[in-house]
Design a protein around this motif. Structure first.
Motif, PDB file in Angstrom:
ATOM      1  N   ARG A 186       3.800   7.721 -11.957  1.00 14.13           N
ATOM      2  CA  ARG A 186       5.473   7.046 -11.804  1.00 14.13           C
ATOM      3  C   ARG A 186       6.657   8.292 -12.153  1.00 14.13           C
ATOM      4  O   ARG A 186       7.225   8.436 -11.277  1.00 14.13           O
ATOM      5  CB  ARG A 186       5.844   5.634 -12.503  1.00 14.13           C
ATOM      6  CG  ARG A 186       6.990   4.714 -11.684  1.00 14.13           C
ATOM      7  CD  ARG A 186       7.108   3.967 -11.837  1.00 14.13           C
ATOM      8  NE  ARG A 186       5.935   2.346 -12.094  1.00 14.13           N
ATOM      9  CZ  ARG A 186       5.430   1.999 -13.199  1.00 14.13           C
ATOM     10  NH1 ARG A 186       6.284   2.501 -14.122  1.00 14.13           N
ATOM     11  NH2 ARG A 186       4.616   0.731 -13.128  1.00 14.13           N
TER      12      ARG A 186
ATOM     13  N   GLU B 182      -1.762  -0.750  -6.105  1.00 10.90           N
ATOM     14  CA  GLU B 182      -0.284  -0.470  -6.197  1.00 10.90           C
ATOM     15  C   GLU B 182      -0.662   1.303  -6.624  1.00 10.90           C
ATOM     16  O   GLU B 182      -0.074   1.607  -5.234  1.00 10.90           O
ATOM     17  CB  GLU B 182       0.077  -0.334  -8.186  1.00 10.90           C
ATOM     18  CG  GLU B 182       1.469  -0.171  -8.092  1.00 10.90           C
ATOM     19  CD  GLU B 182       1.838   0.094  -9.542  1.00 10.90           C
ATOM     20  OE1 GLU B 182       1.615  -1.061 -10.734  1.00 10.90           O
ATOM     21  OE2 GLU B 182       2.080   0.934  -9.949  1.00 10.90           O
TER      22      GLU B 182
ATOM     23  N   ARG C  92       1.311   3.225  -2.877  1.00 15.55           N
ATOM     24  CA  ARG C  92       2.046   4.397  -3.252  1.00 15.55           C
ATOM     25  C   ARG C  92       1.586   5.571  -2.253  1.00 15.55           C
ATOM     26  O   ARG C  92       2.711   6.060  -1.906  1.00 15.55           O
ATOM     27  CB  ARG C  92       2.892   3.993  -4.219  1.00 15.55           C
ATOM     28  CG  ARG C  92       3.694   4.271  -5.683  1.00 15.55           C
ATOM     29  CD  ARG C  92       3.701   4.755  -6.923  1.00 15.55           C
ATOM     30  NE  ARG C  92       4.567   6.157  -6.699  1.00 15.55           N
ATOM     31  CZ  ARG C  92       5.280   5.822  -6.050  1.00 15.55           C
ATOM     32  NH1 ARG C  92       6.518   4.865  -6.599  1.00 15.55           N
ATOM     33  NH2 ARG C  92       6.046   7.575  -6.325  1.00 15.55           N
TER      34      ARG C  92
END
Lengths: 220, 220
Positions: free
Chosen positions: B82, B137, B141
């Motif tokens: 991230r 997740e 993304r």
């Protein structure tokens, strides 16, 4: 199919091979759904309609039973993929046939696939070697198809950077993508084997096709 | 780092958080190399330089210790990826940054990656949910980056068949490819994080780029 129901072996005269097959079917189902550690020999024996001592007599231990399951499921998956591929076809058609067979087989044998992909890869266990060998064979076959495609495209000489190691890397990527899509299909339940194969062919082949024409992605 | 060596807790005054961290480091190392089932609490305590009862006192059980390891390693990997991605960049640059961070982090934390990828995905175990959430997740993304790329290419309207589900399928393929390449790098040991990311960008992005321009692979 109902032979052997009712528990125990007394009164039944099934050949050993048939009995073993029933036990293995029950074991793949149980291991695939419940996991290696949680699955019990009682459950497996119950599902196979035999006594627990008979399972131990035939297959020795939970670990040996699981290893036998891994070996059988790996052999079946390999055979499905291998038999679907005509080596006289162009490389992309071979890949398409192999992927379609892979997704069809894993959809038809979800417990077997769970045993191979979700249970047996846990390293530190002896059966992990069986699965690693199957996977290495798949990667090698895909790498050789990519090599064949490069030769067909006649660009092998012009794109020297697509060396053996690059082909192995691309093959690893493709096999990992196929594994991931098989798991997704398993959870989603509405994607057909053909759709999964088409998604991957588009992703992989349109991409590889460009690579083989000398295209490269570069950071702008 | 040598604090606590020599076994036992007497005479040491390390804060609980530091002790726990040492135990978790030892646990990730041991689980990652030996496997969940084979790894013993004795080994972990020995490597952390503490007594086995202290490990139980702090972390309750092998299962809870492993779950804590999974959670910590998943959080660290997520954060690395991230933090590397600048959402103002074009989609392919974001993917490149994310993949490079992913391969760098997994190379620098091979035991953590083994815990996440090879140990914790075994289903039937409570910790599998932690890893599944992290993976979902990542897929979400990547799917949203593919969506952004489609909008950037301005072809979203012209290629209606690249629907949300196709993007999820492509994202699943890409994440699976990344996992596979991380495993390959781990075994091979000579492929740099940048090389792995470049292999995957070429494979994925040159392919996706063509898809977004409306190219499709078709059986000849």
């Amino acid at each position: 199919m109902s032979a052997g129901r009712g528990g125990g072996v007394r009164g039944t005269r099934l050949p050993r091979a048939v009995r073993e097959r029933q036990m293995m079917d029950a074991a793949v189902h149980t291991f695939g759904r419940r996991g290696y550690r949680v699955a019990s020999m009682e459950e497996i024996a119950g599902l196979a309609g035999v006594s627990k001592p008979l399972v131990y007599l035939y297959l020795n231990s939970k670990e040996e039973l699981f290893t036998a399951c891994v070996r059988r499921e790996a052999r079946a998956l390999r055979a499905s993929v291998r038999d679907s591929v005509d080596p006289r076809l162009p490389a992309d058609r071979q890949l398409w046939a192999g992927l379609t067979a892979f997704f069809t087989h894993t959809a038809e044998n979800p417990d077997g696939w769970a045993v191979l992909h979700r249970q047996a890869r846990t390293h530190g266990e002896p059966f992990a070697l069986e699965v690693a060998a199957m996977r290495d064979e798949m990667v090698a076959r895909v790498a050789s198809l990519i090599g064949a495609a490069a030769r067909e495209a006649g660009t092998a000489g012009r794109t020297p950077e697509l060396a053996a190691r690059d082909m192995t890397g691309l093959a690893q990527a493709l096999v990992g993508a196929a594994e991931s899509l098989a798991g997704w299909r398993h959870e989603d339940g509405t994607v057909s084997a053909r759709d999964a194969a088409a998604t991957l062919m588009n992703f992989a082949w349109v991409g590889l096709g460009e690579l083989l024409r000398g295209e490269r992605w570069t950071a702008r």
